[in-house]
Design an enzyme around this catalytic site. Structure first.
Site, PDB file in Angstrom:
ATOM      1  N   GLU B 321       0.791  -1.235   0.000  1.00 54.62           N
ATOM      2  CA  GLU B 321       0.000   0.000   0.000  1.00 54.62           C
ATOM      3  C   GLU B 321       0.823   1.286   0.000  1.00 54.62           C
ATOM      4  O   GLU B 321       0.485   2.243   0.690  1.00 54.62           O
ATOM      5  CB  GLU B 321      -0.960   0.011   1.216  1.00 54.62           C
ATOM      6  CG  GLU B 321      -1.944  -1.139   1.193  1.00 54.62           C
ATOM      7  CD  GLU B 321      -2.934  -1.096   2.360  1.00 54.62           C
ATOM      8  OE1 GLU B 321      -4.110  -1.394   2.150  1.00 54.62           O
ATOM      9  OE2 GLU B 321      -2.519  -0.741   3.498  1.00 54.62           O
ATOM     10  N   ASN B 322       1.872   1.295  -0.768  1.00 57.06           N
ATOM     11  CA  ASN B 322       2.572   2.552  -0.999  1.00 57.06           C
ATOM     12  C   ASN B 322       1.782   3.290  -2.073  1.00 57.06           C
ATOM     13  O   ASN B 322       1.742   2.863  -3.229  1.00 57.06           O
ATOM     14  CB  ASN B 322       4.005   2.252  -1.468  1.00 57.06           C
ATOM     15  CG  ASN B 322       4.681   3.475  -2.051  1.00 57.06           C
ATOM     16  OD1 ASN B 322       4.257   4.608  -1.830  1.00 57.06           O
ATOM     17  ND2 ASN B 322       5.746   3.232  -2.808  1.00 57.06           N
TER      18      ASN B 322
END
Lengths: 679, 679
Positions: B321-322
């Site tokens: 989840e960057n």
């Protein structure tokens, strides 16, 4: 003085007199009861905009305490407060709760813990000289929370409060059964909630040495079964306690009670080793050798390290129950005594203590010890903790020694909250002069850990310790037992929010006892029984050790049955008033007990462990059946024959027999009820 | 192979076939189900003379494990065993339970955990290749304990057992809400009880950095609010886990999910700081800057320290989840990408990961990461943990990457044990070849901690994780959901003895919610509701943060209502069979629900916090009233009008509306019951 005494008298049942009429009485839930308290009629309501403001902002302990109070308030009310953390950088313009503290307090004996708390429509104001006073006031604040159909509020009130005694302690024995750090922390929180301020940490005994000792590492390596607190953990505990205004005083019990030490260093014993950690309970022979210089070299090293580790001014050296056997049998010791004119073992222990005192003094610690350290020739800068009784405490105070009372506060002995509550460090009939009374610093409740584990220990400490905490904090004239029990029920509930498991471990224990069957019938029985009292449990054929199971009904049973208390009270007033309401309530209780035995038998058929109390369960059924006869008989004007009375007397006597080290707590009520047919 | 499959089929309902006749069926309580199991007719009885004998005697972990098993057996049975500790010096001539282990095992992936357990009239024999296998066998042994009127015994049985997957993990997130060491330890004990072997420790995220870092101390000083594990505590946890045959794999989630790190070291972020610890939940922008050499110097220092602190071969670098926002907006990063032919953020993260991989390899650690670290150009000595799903796991296995399944095991999402149980890391219709299947190491259940605290977390982990543990350990053909629930109830009870509070915190929470009133009416309601599922709770108008109260009914409610499950099943069989017994049971349940609402209203008048569920309580009353109409109508042959049907359909729809982020778990049953009047 009159108005002061008036405040005391009315503090239990407070007329709403602050600004309004005295139309109704307001029963508060505060424990301990504050010194002065006056309620008004207004309510101060709170919602999610509730804000705390502190000045000054640079006392980090106070910021943290207030933040925790905010969370506890949020947890109780479900309000999503906007405010998150109070820190030095907080910049609230105003607060619904404003806290002021004049200065950062020191966590030492006699620090100012007073506060005033004022609540009215404008807001809540808490003022204290020190952050410690603010901590005490914040706990009072939380106890004041009320709720009605519209939401949560605080009642209008003015409180002035300060403690009666400066030393209000709980001793926890982690030697007999080791307790994890989580247990220590949750109990520190419980102490703070009822304004106690000393954790007396009983860290060594025959059955275990519980602190890492870097300079004498065999102590924890060989004396603890691997169960000890590291330096880091001790510092963590001290920090945790100090941040709540609670001192941590370590106790290292010597020269007796020292088998675990001598397991590691047998060469310092008064008789040849080797020794092994003691697994049994009692008083044992192994004792340090007081005539060896090596003993004092050892303690110099030891106390140097411990004096640095523990930040408290006081250090407890135990000193109790040295049976003297090893000393009597050691030729060298006997010779030494003769040569030095030491008459008996008491004098020899006094010699030992004086040598220790020099060491402690060198490391800036004041010595505390149990009664036995009080010897005529000891200097009077030591503090005596009295386990033997009022008499020895009075004697030492008269001789100018500071003292702490623990006799009457032995919560391991399974006595009632009432018993402990009415026990006073300075009773109203004290022979001490006001000057002498100043030597009584306060009291300590003692949680000896032979028969408790991490699972059961909270139920032995709480809630009874809260009643004792009130004895230490509140005015000695506050002695209304009924009102104490009413408030104790409330504070007991509130203590749960701190993670204490005195209530919440009860049903899991019953669940294990029933082997995951329906617990209701076992609960009905266990609700009305109590473990046998004082030291009886050791004298009924079971040999308890460190490894015994402490998971039986006797361990699950509460020290004081509130159901039995209610029953006994109902009987008293029914006998007096023959009231229909009382009759119906008693009838309902008894019908339940009559039915219960058959249900419990079914459960016991699939859980062997509970069979030991079946005879008591059947006695309860018989008592209740007879009780129903009496209730009906009284209504119908039945005459009870002499045979009946003799037979029922037998039933009472038979029902007094303990089973599984527990006893029926409602015998008293039944006995009175049965005897009342004579009248 | 036939006999093997037979064993699997019969393992749920075992005929007593070992030596005797097949006269009755024996339902065992084992979870996870062993590979092979065959019961006989005999009983091996135990009393206080029970002795364990181990050979060899020099595996201290095995001695300790066996000693704990002895204590647990004593605690359950109340037997005062003579044997106290098992040590290297123990000299038992014979044992009622004899344990052999060929060698000391290593706590590494793939270590031999197999064992055989044989119980007959002669005694109990547990044999394993390693102590780890013996640990697994000892848990099976404890689950076999039975009781009858004569006492405690073990059934005659022969078991051969070994795990299906070598990686059977529980991930605990201590970043969102910090958890005390006591929570970690009791959950490690729970894991061992159901034969799990990996604690995946999610130690950093936007909301907190939870490990002391001596080389980069600002991490814990500024990134943790003071809530972190010291080196000593980490070592204590690893030791505790390893002694139970459980690995501890740390996760440090980077380059995203890193606000707490960048609060301490803002100069390493991809956008200018300053940063503060995130208090909200979600995906946030702060991301490490992958083009700075200082970033890799930092991680070199960091992973050097952590590689020494953590003894496991694997280290998890997160990577999920960057969101790429900071990278997109940073001119230097964009320039760097162009110059180096890096097409997109995925490739840039792959560049970052490869640099990290070099560092980890230098320090002898294997890299694990979430799906996102799987990039075509990554070397295939990394391990992919799949949160996205089976598809991505299959893809990576086909490309020769080792994988762990977590999709379908997100226990924070409040789904049923059945849902998780039937989710298989290698389902029977897997497209993977047997060779490719070997890349699937196992699975992990994930306890993300946004919405849990130390008070509630056990109830989200247990008992559902025990069902998942069976999925990881037992043969994939073991899929009888009803029997799983039967055994899950038993194992859930047994987990309590380890200090887990999934059951025991329920009533204290209800007590707080009622403000210490009678909890029975609130319990009747809460017993049939469940928190809303998946991520719905964040989308119903309440803004949750790290400081919100997690003490409301939604937090007390169980993830899966067993009462509702029972009700829905009863309705199913009642509709099918129109049976009188079912009708009476349903009637009794409904009568209770009809009565409950008025009682709960009284409680709510003195506890504002529970008012949010009153509309649901009134819906339940209405549903139950209608349910009674249906039960009676079916008996009396009543015809239900179309109007009635339309109206009741509305009631069903209305009752589906959640209140207080909870929903009625018995809608399904009521809906079927109401619709059944059509048939």
């Amino acid at each position: 003085m009159n108005s002061y005494i008036l405040t005391l008298v009315i503090s239990i049942l407070i007329p709403l007199s602050l600004f309004g009429e005295q139309t109704k009485m307001y029963k508060h839930n505060l424990m301990p009861v504050p010194s002065k308290i006056e309620f008004g009629n207004d309510k101060y309501r709170i919602d999610s905009t509730f804000i705390i403001k502190i000045s000054p902002k640079n006392i980090s302990e106070l910021n943290s305490y207030a933040t925790r109070v905010l969370r506890r308030l949020s947890d109780r009310t479900g309000l999503f407060f906007v405010q998150d953390f109070l820190t030095e950088k907080s910049n609230e313009k105003s607060g619904n709760l404003t806290i002021t503290a004049t200065r950062k307090g020191n966590v030492v004996v006699g620090e100012d813990e007073s506060y005033t708390l004022s609540i009215n429509q404008k807001g809540i104001q808490l003022d204290a000289a020190t952050d410690l006073g603010a901590f005490r006031g914040l706990e009072t604040f939380l106890q004041l929370l009320e709720v009605d159909e519209k939401g949560y509020y605080f009642p209008e009130v003015k409180i002035e409060d300060s403690p009666r005694f400066k030393w209000r302690g709980l001793m926890i024995d982690v030697s007999r059964h080791f307790m994890p750090i989580d247990m220590i922390k949750r109990n520190i929180d419980g102490m703070a909630a009822v304004k106690m301020n000393v954790l007396h940490f009983h860290l060594s005994d025959d059955q275990g040495f519980r602190v890492e000792c870097k300079s004498l590492p065999k102590l924890h390596e060989l004396g603890s079964d691997g169960l000890y607190f590291t330096h880091e953990q001790i510092k963590e505990i001290i920090k945790y306690a100090n941040e709540r205004g609670i001192r941590v005083m370590p106790e290292f019990d010597i020269p007796g009670h020292s088998t675990s030490w001598l397991t590691a260093y047998p060469e310092l014993a008064s008789a040849p080793g080797p020794y092994t950690i003691e697994r049994n309970w009692g008083v044992f022979d192994p004792t340090f050798n007081p005539i060896l210089e090596e003993t004092y070299d050892f303690f110099d090293k030891f106390f140097k390290e411990m004096s640095e580790l523990f930040n408290d001014d006081y250090l407890h050296i135990g000193g109790d129950e040295n049976n003297g056997k090893q000393w009597n049998q050691n030729q060298d010791i006997q010779k030494f005594m003769k040569e030095n004119g030491i008459k008996d073992n008491h004098e020899l222990q006094s010699y030992f203590n004086k040598r220790l005192l020099n060491i402690l003094t060198k490391y800036n610690k004041k010595m505390v010890g149990w009664d036995e350290i009080f010897q005529p020739d000891m200097p009077n800068n030591i503090v005596i903790q009295s386990w033997r009784g009022q008499k020895s405490l009075v004697e030492s105070a008269q001789k100018g020694y500071q003292g702490i009372l623990s006799n009457g506060y032995y919560i391991d002995l399974i006595q009632s909250a009432e018993f402990h509550y009415l026990n006073d460090p300075i009773p109203s009939d004290t022979p001490l002069t006001p000057e002498e009374q100043k030597f009584i610093l306060g009291g300590e409740t003692t949680m000896w850990a032979e028969l408790v584990t991490n699972e059961t220990v909270d139920s032995r400490i709480w809630p009874r310790t809260a009643a004792i905490a009130e004895r230490f904090w509140s005015n000695g004239k506050i002695r209304d037992v009924e009102d104490m029990y009413r408030r104790l029920d409330r504070v007991s509930f509130q203590l749960e929010e701190l993670g204490l498991r005195h209530n919440s471990n009860y049903e899991p224990m019953l669940r294990r006892l029933t082997n995951n069957q329906d617990i209701s019938s076992l609960k009905i029985l266990t609700d009305v029984i109590e473990p046998v009292k004082i030291y009886t449990r050791h004298r009924q054929g079971k040999k308890y050790t460190q490894q015994s199971p402490y998971t039986r009904i006797v361990d699950a049973a509460r020290p004081e049955s509130m159901t039995a208390r209610k029953f006994n009270h109902l009987v008293d007033s029914f006998i007096k008033e023959n009231n229909e309401e009382g009759r119906l309530t008693l009838r309902e209780m008894m019908l339940q007990w009559v039915d219960n035995h058959d249900k419990l038998k079914v459960i016991a058929s699939k859980s062997y462990i509970i069979r030991e109390v079946l005879p008591m369960s059947s006695n309860l059924r018989d008592l209740a059946q007879t009780g129903l006869q009496v209730l009906d008989g009284k209504m119908n004007g039945r005459k009870f024959s002499e045979e009946w009375k003799i037979e029922k007397n037998k039933l009472i006597e038979m029902s007094k027999i303990p089973y599984g080290q527990t006893e029926l707590a409602l015998i008293n009520g039944f006995e009175k009820l049965f005897k009342s047919v004579n009248e």
